[in-house]
Write an enzyme that holds these catalytic residues in place. Structure first.
Site, PDB file in Angstrom:
ATOM      1  N   HIS A 101       7.617  -0.231   8.341  1.00 19.45           N
ATOM      2  CA  HIS A 101       6.383  -0.785   8.912  1.00 19.45           C
ATOM      3  C   HIS A 101       5.864  -1.812   7.909  1.00 19.45           C
ATOM      4  O   HIS A 101       6.001  -1.608   6.694  1.00 19.45           O
ATOM      5  CB  HIS A 101       5.276   0.258   9.031  1.00 19.45           C
ATOM      6  CG  HIS A 101       5.546   1.404   9.947  1.00 19.45           C
ATOM      7  ND1 HIS A 101       6.156   2.551   9.531  1.00 19.45           N
ATOM      8  CD2 HIS A 101       5.237   1.603  11.240  1.00 19.45           C
ATOM      9  CE1 HIS A 101       6.230   3.403  10.541  1.00 19.45           C
ATOM     10  NE2 HIS A 101       5.678   2.860  11.595  1.00 19.45           N
ATOM     11  N   ASP A 104       3.990  -0.269   5.092  1.00 15.66           N
ATOM     12  CA  ASP A 104       4.738   0.579   4.155  1.00 15.66           C
ATOM     13  C   ASP A 104       5.129  -0.220   2.921  1.00 15.66           C
ATOM     14  O   ASP A 104       5.110   0.299   1.808  1.00 15.66           O
ATOM     15  CB  ASP A 104       6.090   1.065   4.727  1.00 15.66           C
ATOM     16  CG  ASP A 104       5.998   1.810   6.023  1.00 15.66           C
ATOM     17  OD1 ASP A 104       4.944   2.400   6.291  1.00 15.66           O
ATOM     18  OD2 ASP A 104       7.007   1.807   6.766  1.00 15.66           O
TER      19      ASP A 104
END
Ligand code: XUL
Ligand code: CO
Length: 437
Positions: A101, A104
């Site tokens: 993501h 992240d």
């Protein structure tokens, strides 16, 4: 440069008799199964969020896991160290792919412009690490569910300004996925759902989600991103009722909003079981409709009933999943992404290796067994025979839409009670047990 996993070297295949916990017993990347190597069949990916950002927190307490690459008060220094640790891990494990993501890999700042600058910096590093190691991006995605602005959803938020923020975020996430050569891009619903209908306009929210995904398709075409779009069904968690409930609900949604040709499914094992289906059911439904794309490989605990995201070790599940994958022609752009996390007490870096090795070995065994099942045609023959009536002139006429209720009534009046046959379920389950050993 110092190593983050110093005690571990490149994981080797040692065969089924090995007792080494840091060796593959079944996954032998270059070994051919049917006409492809295991590496090309399975297309393993490591997910960034659980493996590198998950620290074992649960609703009753904070994280238990301390990682060396978090050892800085500068969030960008942490992001850089984590990325280096991740690529060391991918290389030592010998996986071909990773997934992430946006949030992240790079921390969110106070405004979108600065957040995007941070992301660009980390993506630059990711690009060079991909080049150095040969590890590729299976798919990218955007985190549209952690920040408080998304507490009432992103594309289905009651506010168009939150919708706009989500659009800006997805635009950027798609752009960086393209830059990293991603083979796909995933849309998982996040908080696209509701907790109470007392404050929810369901029709409007669904229309907005449809609009959002159409805008994503338009942007994809605009920038010439060739990766595959996936939608990832999940019935609940975080909202009580997620709109992307299961593969069936997603397929109906894609059809209604004219999106079918642009999307395939990313099926997650634990999401299937949360929806009251088996993992294979969801895969088979997607395959039957030509939309099976990729897999989030994990397993749930059926006694708990929430998304425990455990590493897959169940040989039946892995076998039946690979059986459906093989029957549908294998992965094209997709693969097996370990959307799974180690347990809260598995606090050592080496636990990450044990977890992934176990998952890879389980799927390697599943692949080999499934390949034998496909090659022997054992179950295929049974199914074909069971439906053989449909291959007669009579059956074909109905299938082609050339028969009417009147004709079928006349046939039944003339020929009487139809013959019935045994489903042979127990015999087939016994045969399956002979394969899985
Ligand atoms: C959540 C989940 C996500 C998606 C990507 O349950 O599976 O991690 O895979 O957003
Ligand atoms: Co997932």
């Amino acid at each position: 440069m110092s190593e983050f996993f110093p005690g571990v070297s490149r994981i080797q295949y040692e065969g089924p008799d090995s007792k080494n916990p840091l060796a593959f017993k079944h996954y032998n990347a270059d070994e051919k199964v049917g006409n492809k190597t295991m590496r090309d069949h399975l297309r393993f990916a490591v997910c960034y969020w659980h493996t590198f950002k998950g620290l074992g927190s649960d609703p009753f307490g904070p994280g238990t896991i301390i990682r060396e690459y978090n050892n800085s008060s500068d969030p960008m220094a942490v992001a850089e160290m984590t990325l280096r640790a991740a690529f060391e891990f991918f290389s030592k494990l010998g996986v071909g792919f990773w997934c992430f993501h946006d949030r992240d890999i790079a921390p969110e700042a106070d405004d979108l412009a600065t957040t995007n600058e941070r992301l660009d910096k980390i993506v630059g590093l990711a690009k060079s690490l991909q080049k150095q190691t040969g590890v590729k991006l299976l798919w990218g995605t955007a985190n549209l569910f952690s920040h408080r602005r998304y507490m009432a959803g992103a594309a289905t938020n009651p506010s168009p300004y939150v919708f706009a923020h989500a659009a800006a975020q997805v635009k950027k996430a798609m752009t960086v996925t393209k830059e990293l050569g991603g083979a796909g891009y995933v849309f998982w619903g996040g908080r696209e759902g509701y907790d109470t209908l007392l404050n929810t306009d369901m029709k409007r929210e669904l229309d907005h989600l449809g609009r959002f995904l159409n805008m994503a398709v338009e942007y994809k075409q605009k920038i010439g991103f060739k990766g595959q779009f996936y939608i990832e069904p999940k019935p609940k968690e975080p909202t009580k009722h997620q709109y992307d409930f299961d593969a069936g609900a997603c397929y109906a949604f894609l059809q209604k909003y004219g999106l079918v040709e642009h999307f395939k499914m990313n099926i997650e094992a634990n999401h299937a079981t949360l929806a009251g289906h088996t993992f294979q059911h969801e895969l088979e439904f997607a395959a039957a409709n030509g939309i099976l794309g990729s897999i989030d490989a994990n397993r749930g605990d059926l006694l708990l009933g929430w998304d425990t995201d455990q590493f897959p070790t169940d040989l039946y599940d892995c076998t039946m999943a690979m059986y459906t994958v093989l029957k549908s022609g294998g992965f094209k752009t997709g693969g097996l992404n370990f959307d799974a996390k180690v347990r809260r007490q598995s606090i050592e870096p080496v636990d990450l290796f044990h977890a992934h090795i176990g998952g890879m070995d389980a799927f390697a065994r599943g692949l080999k067994i499934a390949q034998k099942m496909v090659a022997d045609k054992t179950f295929e023959k049974v199914v074909k025979e069971r439906y053989q009536g449909w291959d007669t002139l009579f059956g074909r006429k109905i299938e082609r839409g050339k028969a009417t209720f009147d004709e079928l009534e006349a046939y039944t009046l003339k020929n009487g009670e139809p013959a019935v046959q045994s489903g042979r379920q127990e015999m087939l389950e016994n045969i399956l047990n002979e394969y899985i050993r």
